[in-house]
Design an enzyme around this catalytic site. Structure first.
Site, PDB file in Angstrom:
ATOM      1  N   HIS A 123       0.817  -1.224   0.000  1.00  8.31           N
ATOM      2  CA  HIS A 123       0.000   0.000   0.000  1.00  8.31           C
ATOM      3  C   HIS A 123       0.846   1.268   0.000  1.00  8.31           C
ATOM      4  O   HIS A 123       0.385   2.322  -0.441  1.00  8.31           O
ATOM      5  CB  HIS A 123      -0.990  -0.029   1.167  1.00  8.31           C
ATOM      6  N   ASP A 124       2.084   1.190   0.502  1.00  9.92           N
ATOM      7  CA  ASP A 124       2.963   2.369   0.385  1.00  9.92           C
ATOM      8  C   ASP A 124       3.482   2.485  -1.053  1.00  9.92           C
ATOM      9  O   ASP A 124       3.254   3.485  -1.731  1.00  9.92           O
ATOM     10  CB  ASP A 124       4.133   2.269   1.370  1.00  9.92           C
ATOM     11  N   GLY A 136       4.590   6.242  -4.289  1.00 12.24           N
ATOM     12  CA  GLY A 136       5.504   5.103  -4.387  1.00 12.24           C
ATOM     13  C   GLY A 136       6.117   4.744  -3.054  1.00 12.24           C
ATOM     14  O   GLY A 136       5.577   5.079  -1.983  1.00 12.24           O
ATOM     15  N   ASP A 138       7.841   5.497  -0.508  1.00 10.98           N
ATOM     16  CA  ASP A 138       8.391   6.712   0.089  1.00 10.98           C
ATOM     17  C   ASP A 138       8.091   6.848   1.582  1.00 10.98           C
ATOM     18  O   ASP A 138       8.360   7.889   2.186  1.00 10.98           O
ATOM     19  CB  ASP A 138       7.858   7.951  -0.664  1.00 10.98           C
ATOM     20  N   SER A 140       5.313   7.262   3.033  1.00 13.53           N
ATOM     21  CA  SER A 140       4.226   8.194   3.386  1.00 13.53           C
ATOM     22  C   SER A 140       3.086   7.491   4.118  1.00 13.53           C
ATOM     23  O   SER A 140       2.367   8.126   4.890  1.00 13.53           O
ATOM     24  CB  SER A 140       3.705   8.906   2.137  1.00 13.53           C
ATOM     25  N   ASP A 265      -6.812 -18.030   2.116  1.00 17.49           N
ATOM     26  CA  ASP A 265      -6.607 -19.442   1.769  1.00 17.49           C
ATOM     27  C   ASP A 265      -6.648 -20.237   3.060  1.00 17.49           C
ATOM     28  O   ASP A 265      -6.800 -19.652   4.150  1.00 17.49           O
ATOM     29  CB  ASP A 265      -5.343 -19.675   0.920  1.00 17.49           C
ATOM     30  N   THR A 267      -4.391 -21.786   4.680  1.00 17.08           N
ATOM     31  CA  THR A 267      -3.165 -21.818   5.495  1.00 17.08           C
ATOM     32  C   THR A 267      -2.537 -20.414   5.595  1.00 17.08           C
ATOM     33  O   THR A 267      -1.467 -20.160   5.026  1.00 17.08           O
ATOM     34  CB  THR A 267      -2.137 -22.779   4.853  1.00 17.08           C
ATOM     35  N   VAL A 270       1.322 -19.565   6.397  1.00 13.47           N
ATOM     36  CA  VAL A 270       2.374 -20.209   5.609  1.00 13.47           C
ATOM     37  C   VAL A 270       2.327 -19.637   4.193  1.00 13.47           C
ATOM     38  O   VAL A 270       1.253 -19.441   3.626  1.00 13.47           O
ATOM     39  CB  VAL A 270       2.166 -21.754   5.553  1.00 13.47           C
ATOM     40  N   ASP A 272       2.529 -20.721   1.284  1.00 12.85           N
ATOM     41  CA  ASP A 272       2.493 -21.846   0.354  1.00 12.85           C
ATOM     42  C   ASP A 272       1.659 -21.476  -0.876  1.00 12.85           C
ATOM     43  O   ASP A 272       1.233 -20.334  -1.018  1.00 12.85           O
ATOM     44  CB  ASP A 272       1.953 -23.095   1.067  1.00 12.85           C
TER      45      ASP A 272
END
Ligand code: HEM
Length: 355
Positions: A123-124, A136, A138, A140, A265, A267, A270, A272
């Site tokens: 998300h950054d 990007g 950075d 923020s 999922d 697991t 993990v 995987d």
């Protein structure tokens, strides 16, 4: 040519770790090469002028692996010593040790904070496009209270608080938020058993103003829209499927609050490949939540084959590393001046059974 060099040379170690992956790696790199010419980012668009620049360029274009599975042999000098200040990576070794403790469950799986750190990194960095004019990787998302409070960042407040605490703890050691967020992602993926050991760079500039809005994906978007959104960030559709594989270690809380805490999922602790087969299946296993966006990409003709391709752990880890090195450097204009600190990451855990 570069791709075949990559196959014959660099993958020897990972092929041993994951027998039978050679053919599949050939397939994924072929798919990436078919998409378009590999796009460079930041100052690498001009040219690579340093060893790190050359290494990033080579990994993004498939000439070398974007993972380093060499066992960690780094012995950190005392944190406050001159020897430690002389090595940019030294303080990060201490942070890595702290994070492994923070991200691990006692049974060897990774925990909620690890999951959140993986998402925080995305998300950054992902709030960027070739035309966004800012944003990007950075920092923020940590430094701007406006950005963390956007609805798409719901659920990331606790991990942001952890990041702020680490910044404060290591404030006299030149630790930046932009680096920390990506470092946390890379320690988190390797703390999840079977996770990739992604090349890890230090030296990004920080930015405390919020990234431009509207650049992160919407869970209800159709596959074509998601593929275009990621293409605008220089990712191929194969990169996108590799990246959403991070939902192997994911839970949802806000898409359907009545089912808060359901994993994506079966697991979630993990790293995987169950996510791919379970998302391809007609219905998810009981107790597993399927995001509409994941279902849309699994059902879309262009991306369906990638869900089968990434059923191979070694193939997926390599593909994830290629895509995530790119992600971790979006918006960074000074890639040539970064320092490679992969050496302080913990070792990869290449097999796992619950204790
Ligand atoms: C099409 C792109 C994507 C969409 C639409 C999407 C959407 C979502 C949504 C809706 C959630 C659940 C949030 C909640 O309700 O708590 C989630 C969780 C998560 N996502 Fe994604 N995501 C995408 C790509 C990615 C990528 C590229 C990464 C990392 C590289 C990632 C990592 C995660 C992780 C680790 C979680 C779990 C967080 C937790 O358990 O606390 N996602 N994502």
């Amino acid at each position: 040519m570069k791709l075949s060099l990559y196959l014959t040379g660099v993958l020897l170690g990972t092929t041993l770790a994951y027998p039978g992956m050679g053919n599949l790696i050939r397939e994924i790199l072929k798919r990436q090469a078919d998409d378009t010419k590999v796009q460079m980012i930041g100052d690498l668009v001009e040219r690579a002028t340093s060893d790190v620049g050359t290494s990033v360029e080579s990994c993004l274009s498939g000439a070398i692996s974007c993972q380093d599975l060499t066992p960690n042999s780094y012995v950190a000098p005392d944190l406050t010593s001159a020897a430690c200040s002389a090595d940019t990576c030294c303080v990060w070794n201490y942070i890595s040790n702290d994070l492994v403790t923070l991200f691990s469950n006692s049974d060897g799986t990774c925990n909620d904070l690890a999951r959140a750190a993986v998402r925080l990194g995305f998300h950054d960095a992902g709030a960027w496009s070739t035309t966004s004019g800012g944003g990007g990787a950075d920092g923020s998302i940590v430094l701007s209270s406006d950005e963390i409070n956007r609805s798409e960042n719901n659920g990331l407040q606790a991990i942001r608080s952890q990041a702020l605490a680490i910044l404060s703890q290591y404030s006299s050691f030149n630790v930046g938020a932009a680096d920390l967020v990506q470092f946390m992602h890379n320690v988190a993926t390797i703390t999840c058993p079977l996770g990739p050991r992604v090349l890890t760079f230090i030296g990004r500039p920080d930015q405390s103003t919020a990234d431009p809005p509207g650049l992160l994906p919407n869970v209800s978007s159709p596959a074509e829209v998601l593929i275009q959104l990621f293409a605008d960030k220089t990712f191929s559709s194969t990169d996108l499927v590799a990246l959403i594989g991070a939902h192997t270690a994911a839970k949802q809380f806000f898409v359907d609050p009545a089912l808060a805490g359901e994993p994506l999922d079966s697991t979630p602790g993990v790293w995987d490949v169950e996510f791919f087969s379970e998302t391809l299946a007609a219905t998810p296993p009981a107790g597993v939540f399927r995001l509409p966006s994941d279902g849309a990409l699994a059902a879309f003709a262009e991306t369906t084959p990638d869900f089968t391709l990434f059923g191979n752990q070694g193939t997926w880890n390599e593909a994830y590393a290629i895509a995530y090195v790119r992600m971790s450097l979006l918006g960074v204009q000074s890639i040539n001046t970064l320092t490679d600190c992969t050496k302080v990451l913990p070792n990869a855990v290449t097999s796992f059974s619950r204790k």
